[in-house]
Design an enzyme around this catalytic site. Structure first.
Site, mmCIF file in Angstrom:
data_model
loop_
_atom_site.group_PDB
_atom_site.id
_atom_site.type_symbol
_atom_site.label_atom_id
_atom_site.label_comp_id
_atom_site.label_asym_id
_atom_site.label_seq_id
_atom_site.Cartn_x
_atom_site.Cartn_y
_atom_site.Cartn_z
ATOM 1 N N GLY A 12 0.648 -1.256 0.123
ATOM 2 C CA GLY A 12 -0.118 -0.125 0.007
ATOM 3 C C GLY A 12 0.871 1.313 -0.015
ATOM 4 O O GLY A 12 0.287 2.223 0.578
ATOM 5 N N ASN A 14 1.420 3.092 -2.473
ATOM 6 C CA ASN A 14 0.610 3.989 -3.390
ATOM 7 C C ASN A 14 -0.570 4.577 -2.564
ATOM 8 O O ASN A 14 -0.943 5.759 -2.854
ATOM 9 C CB ASN A 14 0.098 3.298 -4.773
ATOM 10 C CG ASN A 14 1.153 3.423 -5.796
ATOM 11 O OD1 ASN A 14 1.515 4.309 -6.356
ATOM 12 N ND2 ASN A 14 1.774 2.221 -6.031
ATOM 13 N N LEU A 86 -4.929 -7.034 -6.645
ATOM 14 C CA LEU A 86 -4.542 -8.335 -7.619
ATOM 15 C C LEU A 86 -5.628 -9.178 -8.010
ATOM 16 O O LEU A 86 -5.390 -9.913 -9.031
ATOM 17 C CB LEU A 86 -3.518 -9.106 -6.826
ATOM 18 C CG LEU A 86 -2.145 -8.759 -6.469
ATOM 19 C CD1 LEU A 86 -1.292 -9.551 -5.861
ATOM 20 C CD2 LEU A 86 -1.443 -8.076 -7.861
ATOM 21 N N ASN A 103 -6.724 2.445 -12.010
ATOM 22 C CA ASN A 103 -5.637 1.686 -11.587
ATOM 23 C C ASN A 103 -4.329 2.172 -11.710
ATOM 24 O O ASN A 103 -4.152 2.983 -12.811
ATOM 25 C CB ASN A 103 -5.819 0.074 -12.188
ATOM 26 C CG ASN A 103 -4.751 -0.727 -11.861
ATOM 27 O OD1 ASN A 103 -4.545 -0.958 -10.593
ATOM 28 N ND2 ASN A 103 -4.421 -1.489 -13.045
ATOM 29 N N HIS A 105 -0.489 0.991 -12.958
ATOM 30 C CA HIS A 105 0.357 -0.070 -13.814
ATOM 31 C C HIS A 105 1.779 0.008 -13.939
ATOM 32 O O HIS A 105 1.951 1.208 -14.380
ATOM 33 C CB HIS A 105 -0.269 -0.597 -15.016
ATOM 34 C CG HIS A 105 0.318 -1.824 -15.488
ATOM 35 N ND1 HIS A 105 -0.032 -2.990 -15.125
ATOM 36 C CD2 HIS A 105 1.285 -2.047 -16.688
ATOM 37 C CE1 HIS A 105 0.646 -3.959 -15.616
ATOM 38 N NE2 HIS A 105 1.282 -3.494 -16.612
ATOM 39 N N SER A 137 1.813 3.749 -15.654
ATOM 40 C CA SER A 137 0.453 4.280 -15.982
ATOM 41 C C SER A 137 -0.674 4.148 -15.074
ATOM 42 O O SER A 137 -0.717 3.233 -14.583
ATOM 43 C CB SER A 137 0.108 3.523 -17.440
ATOM 44 O OG SER A 137 1.162 3.177 -18.208
ATOM 45 N N ASP A 146 -5.970 -4.198 -17.505
ATOM 46 C CA ASP A 146 -5.034 -2.988 -18.165
ATOM 47 C C ASP A 146 -5.341 -2.332 -19.300
ATOM 48 O O ASP A 146 -4.471 -2.450 -20.380
ATOM 49 C CB ASP A 146 -3.665 -3.852 -18.162
ATOM 50 C CG ASP A 146 -3.090 -4.165 -16.790
ATOM 51 O OD1 ASP A 146 -3.540 -3.496 -15.836
ATOM 52 O OD2 ASP A 146 -2.232 -5.039 -16.972
ATOM 53 N N GLU A 175 5.730 6.400 -9.377
ATOM 54 C CA GLU A 175 4.124 5.943 -9.289
ATOM 55 C C GLU A 175 3.543 6.843 -8.330
ATOM 56 O O GLU A 175 2.407 7.307 -8.300
ATOM 57 C CB GLU A 175 3.975 4.284 -8.839
ATOM 58 C CG GLU A 175 4.349 3.557 -9.933
ATOM 59 C CD GLU A 175 3.980 1.975 -9.401
ATOM 60 O OE1 GLU A 175 3.053 1.839 -8.587
ATOM 61 O OE2 GLU A 175 4.890 1.182 -9.794
HETATM 62 C C1 GRF Z 1 2.657 -1.192 -7.870
HETATM 63 O O1 GRF Z 1 4.125 -1.374 -8.501
HETATM 64 C C2 GRF Z 1 1.832 -1.006 -8.726
HETATM 65 O O2 GRF Z 1 1.792 -0.385 -9.739
HETATM 66 C C3 GRF Z 1 1.068 -2.487 -8.928
HETATM 67 O O3 GRF Z 1 1.581 -3.119 -7.678
HETATM 68 C C4 GRF Z 1 2.556 -2.154 -6.793
HETATM 69 C C5 GRF Z 1 1.836 -2.062 -5.564
HETATM 70 O O4 GRF Z 1 2.830 -1.450 -4.700
HETATM 71 N N1 GRF Z 1 -0.229 -2.540 -9.553
HETATM 72 P P1 GRF Z 1 1.990 -0.953 -3.474
HETATM 73 O O5 GRF Z 1 1.156 -1.782 -2.633
HETATM 74 O O6 GRF Z 1 1.321 0.500 -3.598
HETATM 75 O O7 GRF Z 1 3.360 -0.520 -2.593
#
Ligand code: GRF
Length: 191
Positions: A12, A14, A86, A103, A105, A137, A146, A175
């Site tokens: 988490g 992001n 996921l 989302n 990616h 992205s 995607d 990201e």
């Molecule tokens: C990130 O690289 C995101 O792009 C992908 O999974 C990873 C998750 O990282 N979908 P986090 O859980 O946000 O640290």
């Protein structure tokens, strides 16, 4: 104020970047719900720490999408953000929040996207293909993996010395800037 629900399966980071961006009033949104399909996802701890309503929904025991929709409805969510999530969402879920699911990616879509392309698999494929540039992205989620419209992308150079792990680290850093920026843009233009 746009009410965001975030779906996570892992660390988490992001999610954290989105929570941090929401601290600024100018951002115009706040994370009000976090949902995970994994009990041990650290994203749930981040939600707790920030006093955000959170829930673990076990996909082995429950109809994940149905329960998730129920939780999101209760929290009156306007926008759903997938952040390292996921599971594939059902058609029903995508229809319910049509055009309001984003989302992130870790590659430059449409390259290195699709079924099986997640996490380290993506970076392994990029390094294996000897790409000179990768990146990340943010896109709208539709019924295919995607596939939906790309909102923003950021390029990251692939170095000759890169391993999937070193590349992942640099892409992830980007990201954390890209996701909040894309959310802000999306809110201004599309919601
Ligand atoms: C990130 O690289 C995101 O792009 C992908 O999974 C990873 C998750 O990282 N979908 P986090 O859980 O946000 O640290």
């Amino acid at each position: 104020m746009v009410r965001i629900g975030v779906l996570v399966s892992g660390g988490g980071t992001n999610l954290q970047a989105i929570i941090d961006a929401c601290r600024s009033k100018k951002f115009g949104a706040k994370v009000v719900a976090v949902i995970s399909d994994r009990k041990d996802a650290f994203g749930l701890q981040r939600a707790k720490k920030n006093k955000i309503k959170n829930i673990f929904i076990d996909p082995k025991k429950y109809d994940f999408d149905k329960e998730t929709i129920g939780f999101l409805e209760k929290q009156k969510i306007d926008l759903v953000c997938l952040a390292g999530f996921l599971l594939k969402l059902s058609k029903n879920f995508v229809r319910k929040y049509k055009g309001r699911i984003l989302n992130i990616h870790p590659a430059l879509l449409p390259k290195f996207g699709g079924s099986g392309m997640y996490g380290m698999n993506v970076h392994k494929a990029v390094v294996g293909a000897k790409e000179k540039v990768s990146g990340c992205s943010v896109h709208v989620v539709d019924e295919k993996y995607d596939h939906g419209k790309v909102i923003l992308q950021k390029k990251v150079k692939v170095l000759k010395s890169d391993t999937p792990k070193t590349l992942q680290k640099r892409v992830l850093k980007q990201e954390h800037k890209l996701y909040p920026a894309a959310i802000k843009l999306f809110i201004e233009r599309c919601l």
